[in-house]
Design an enzyme around this catalytic site. Structure first.
Site, PDB file in Angstrom:
ATOM      1  N   CYS A   1       0.818  -1.212   0.000  1.00 22.11           N
ATOM      2  CA  CYS A   1       0.000   0.000   0.000  1.00 22.11           C
ATOM      3  C   CYS A   1       0.860   1.275   0.000  1.00 22.11           C
ATOM      4  O   CYS A   1       1.518   1.567  -0.988  1.00 22.11           O
ATOM      5  CB  CYS A   1      -0.984  -0.040   1.159  1.00 22.11           C
ATOM      6  SG  CYS A   1      -2.384   1.082   0.941  1.00 22.11           S
TER       7      CYS A   1
ATOM      8  N   HIS B   1      -3.743  -5.327  -0.142  1.00 22.19           N
ATOM      9  CA  HIS B   1      -3.337  -5.876   1.157  1.00 22.19           C
ATOM     10  C   HIS B   1      -3.367  -7.406   1.133  1.00 22.19           C
ATOM     11  O   HIS B   1      -4.421  -8.015   1.297  1.00 22.19           O
ATOM     12  CB  HIS B   1      -4.273  -5.368   2.257  1.00 22.19           C
ATOM     13  CG  HIS B   1      -4.044  -3.950   2.626  1.00 22.19           C
ATOM     14  ND1 HIS B   1      -3.231  -3.560   3.671  1.00 22.19           N
ATOM     15  CD2 HIS B   1      -4.495  -2.805   2.077  1.00 22.19           C
ATOM     16  CE1 HIS B   1      -3.200  -2.243   3.748  1.00 22.19           C
ATOM     17  NE2 HIS B   1      -3.961  -1.764   2.788  1.00 22.19           N
TER      18      HIS B   1
ATOM     19  N   GLU C   1      -2.341  -9.340   3.400  1.00 24.51           N
ATOM     20  CA  GLU C   1      -2.692  -9.842   4.741  1.00 24.51           C
ATOM     21  C   GLU C   1      -4.197  -9.787   4.964  1.00 24.51           C
ATOM     22  O   GLU C   1      -4.730 -10.471   5.842  1.00 24.51           O
ATOM     23  CB  GLU C   1      -1.957  -9.046   5.809  1.00 24.51           C
ATOM     24  CG  GLU C   1      -2.592  -7.741   6.235  1.00 24.51           C
ATOM     25  CD  GLU C   1      -2.475  -6.625   5.218  1.00 24.51           C
ATOM     26  OE1 GLU C   1      -3.104  -5.568   5.415  1.00 24.51           O
ATOM     27  OE2 GLU C   1      -1.749  -6.799   4.206  1.00 24.51           O
TER      28      GLU C   1
END
Length: 363
Positions: A254, A338, A340
């Site tokens: 990001c 993202h 994660e």
């Protein structure tokens, strides 16, 4: 009058006004009006430092139904300016819940607004673009002063306000690697993903120099997510350029993706209304496979500005913007989304394994 039913007004920079009901913390506030299309993960949204100074519209209509679950938080505190929903659930039903969302917002001083037509509000942002907005409990007779105030509002020192103040070290039982997590407003799940793969994680403040980071003798460097305009961080970009000279494996997510691109000579641009939500398609360029990703950003890296030795690895399936960069001039790769994904799909979690492989190969 009960705060839950107290009238509240949302004034947009373009002069439009919405009337809703107050919940959570009661205060006048203003911020950048954005929307997220996530269908779950409102706790992660509320505790994501990347939302610093923003008035967040939740497009999913019912929020708060599974309560407050501290173990799902992405940060100990909140950073957003206000939270707008269609319907707020005051009586959550979930065996993991430890309270109601209304109480959580009061404790963390987050202004909440419900009973607003979030579909109509989101359409305005999509058509006009991101704008500033103010929440107030009494509508002024003349909006000129408020609109002037909104026009001048700017989010300042975003990264400085959310980064850690001093280094923090977490070590797993099966330590295999040491990773510096350069904290620009990191989500906790990035650290969890690294710890789960045997990485000792040294979280470093955004103000750290290249020398500070190298002194930690890391096997790899993780550039975290964070809020604001990437170009507002010239000192970080300067240190990142120096850091690249050490040729330590780097993985950026990001804001980290954007900062490394700027450090390498690329340029960024503000998107009309950004990408925020857990249902964004990213197309891998090598095989044209589509991955569903979680995203939260308002800026893009311009593909035409990429320097020699950098190529796009992922492209957004909706608007063709840059979603990832692979570097051949340095041992690094970054993604705009993202991997994660808390909350959201875990389609691209394998990128953490790619980072591990880079560190293993470098040893």
């Amino acid at each position: 009058m009960n705060m839950r039913t107290k009238p509240v007004y949302l004034i947009l920079e373009n002069g439009k006004v919405f009337r809703g009901r107050s919940f959570g913390y009661e205060a006048e506030t203003m911020g950048e009006l954005v929307f997220t299309t996530s269908m779950s993960g409102y706790l992660e949204t509320l505790t994501d430092p990347s939302f610093l100074g923003q008035v967040v519209i939740q497009t999913f209509p019912l929020i708060g139904n599974y309560g407050v679950i501290p173990s799902d938080f992405e940060c100990k505190d909140t950073a957003l300016a206000a939270y707008i929903v269609r319907d707020i659930c005051q009586e959550p039903s979930n065996f993991r819940s430890e309270g109601a969302l209304d109480v959580f917002l009061k404790e963390h001083k987050v202004v909440g607004v419900s009973d607003i037509d979030t579909r109509a509000l989101t359409r305005i942002v999509r058509e006009v673009g991101v704008m500033n907005a103010k929440i107030t409990y009494s509508l002024p007779e003349q909006l000129d002063e408020t609109l002037s105030e909104l026009h001048d509002y700017v989010i300042r020192d975003a990264v400085e306000r959310v980064t850690c103040k001093q280094p923090e070290i977490m070590t797993p039982e099966d330590k295999k690697y040491r990773v510096v997590l350069w904290d620009f407003g990191t989500k906790e799940n990035i650290r969890r993903q690294l710890l789960a793969r045997g990485c000792e994680v040294v979280k470093m403040p955004a103000s750290s120099t290249a020398e500070d980071i190298v002194a930690m003798k890391p096997d790899g460097i993780m550039l975290s997510n964070g809020p604001g305009d990437p170009a507002d961080n010239p000192l970080i970009i300067q240190e990142m350029t120096k850091l690249c000279e050490y040729r330590i494996p780097i993985f950026g997510i990001c804001l980290g993706h954007q900062l490394l691109a700027l450090a390498m000579g690329a340029k960024s641009k503000k998107l009309k209304y950004g990408h925020r939500g857990e249902n964004q398609p990213a197309i891998r360029q090598s095989d044209k496979r589509v991955f569903i990703t979680s995203q939260n950003h308002g800026y893009e890296i311009l593909p035409d500005s990429l320097p020699e030795g950098a190529s796009m690895s992922f492209v957004n399936g909706n608007d063709g913007t840059c979603e990832g960069i692979d570097y051949t001039s340095i041992p690094a790769f970054t993604v705009q989304f993202h991997p994660e994904a808390a909350a959201g799909p875990l389609d691209t979690e394998f990128l953490f394994d790619r980072f591990i492989a880079m560190m293993k190969e470098d040893k």
